[in-house]
Design an enzyme around this catalytic site. Sequence first.
Site, PDB file in Angstrom:
ATOM      1  N   LYS A   1      48.408  35.186  37.655  1.00  0.00           N
ATOM      2  CA  LYS A   1      47.394  35.198  36.600  1.00  0.00           C
ATOM      3  C   LYS A   1      48.037  35.415  35.233  1.00  0.00           C
ATOM      4  CE  LYS A   1      43.640  37.028  39.491  1.00  0.00           C
ATOM      5  NZ  LYS A   1      42.831  38.208  39.842  1.00  0.00           N
TER       6      LYS A   1
ATOM      7  N   GLN B   1      41.806  44.066  39.573  1.00  0.00           N
ATOM      8  CA  GLN B   1      42.115  43.433  40.858  1.00  0.00           C
ATOM      9  C   GLN B   1      41.539  44.258  42.008  1.00  0.00           C
ATOM     10  OE1 GLN B   1      43.638  40.487  41.294  1.00  0.00           O
ATOM     11  NE2 GLN B   1      43.392  40.640  43.492  1.00  0.00           N
TER      12      GLN B   1
ATOM     13  N   ASP C   1      35.133  38.059  35.633  1.00  0.00           N
ATOM     14  CA  ASP C   1      34.910  37.838  37.068  1.00  0.00           C
ATOM     15  C   ASP C   1      33.435  37.625  37.386  1.00  0.00           C
ATOM     16  OD1 ASP C   1      36.960  37.538  38.862  1.00  0.00           O
ATOM     17  OD2 ASP C   1      37.397  39.675  39.003  1.00  0.00           O
TER      18      ASP C   1
END
Length: 321
Positions: free
Chosen positions: A75, A119, A142
């Site tokens: 990422k 995460q 997200d």
Amino acid sequence: MSKPNCGKRSRTQPFKQIGADMTAKIIDGKRFAEELRGRIAGHVERLKAEHGITPGLAVVIVGHDPASQVYVSSKARQTAEVGMNSYKYELPEDVSELDLLELIRRLNDDKAVHGILVQMPVPRHIDPNKVIEAIDPAKDVDCFTPANVGKVQIGLAGPVSCTPLGCLMLLRDELGSLEGKHAVIIGRSNLVGKPMMQLLLRDNCTVTVAHSRTRDLAAVVRQADIVVAAVGRPQMIKGDWIKPGAVVIDVGINRIDAPERGEGKTRLVGDVDTAAASEVAAAITPVPGGVGPMTIACLLANTITTASLINGLTPPSDLTA
């Protein structure tokens, strides 16, 4: 209101008629993700040149899980490659919940940060719901916060769950218009199944959400023009479940034993029996190389969306639903 075509096709593509000696087209998610990142880089350049804005993505990882470390590093690398600012925060496994929440609060207040991702999973002593709720919805790339889930539900501008967004882009690229298609989603998770339902409804599909406890699941799947498999069971969807000419999006990533590769070896498979399904489907995503590469690319797309909205700008229509 018509939906933007996120791929290169501009017209509806007919279903391919599959004969006994034919196999499905492989939907190359890796290629599409590369093309998408190219478009994202162009939007980053325009934000810099026209508005003096450099989108910034902050990724927080707790602990040292090897798989998560690889994913987070990927990422960070791709964020920098498209010209964004990348901020990576690595916290020890035993970090307190309070300290993690304080870091999120600081990132919420940091004007250089336009997207925040923590995460998952986090260690057991940390409540993931508290973590999600602590993120400013304006920076929730997200799309996990209740506010952003609600925006997707009613079609307001904002980030869209990354994996479903990637699936939608691949479907639009393959089929053009999705209007009138019957889509069957196998899996009802908050991460994929539920937001996928909303996105397909917005594209005027007729949508059925099924799952592992659906009665006569095979018969339900056989009705589908579009199959989105996100149930988390290796090769659960068999070839004879697929309607001839259907398009299959396999979200599953499952690791199974592969003794043919040697003792203790494994391989990745999806939720669909790809070899069998390919004999009847018009097109199918492979595992790996299908939906997976799209997730990070859509995370970057969401960062453009949030950076635009935070600064009172209209997000690029080719990067969202």
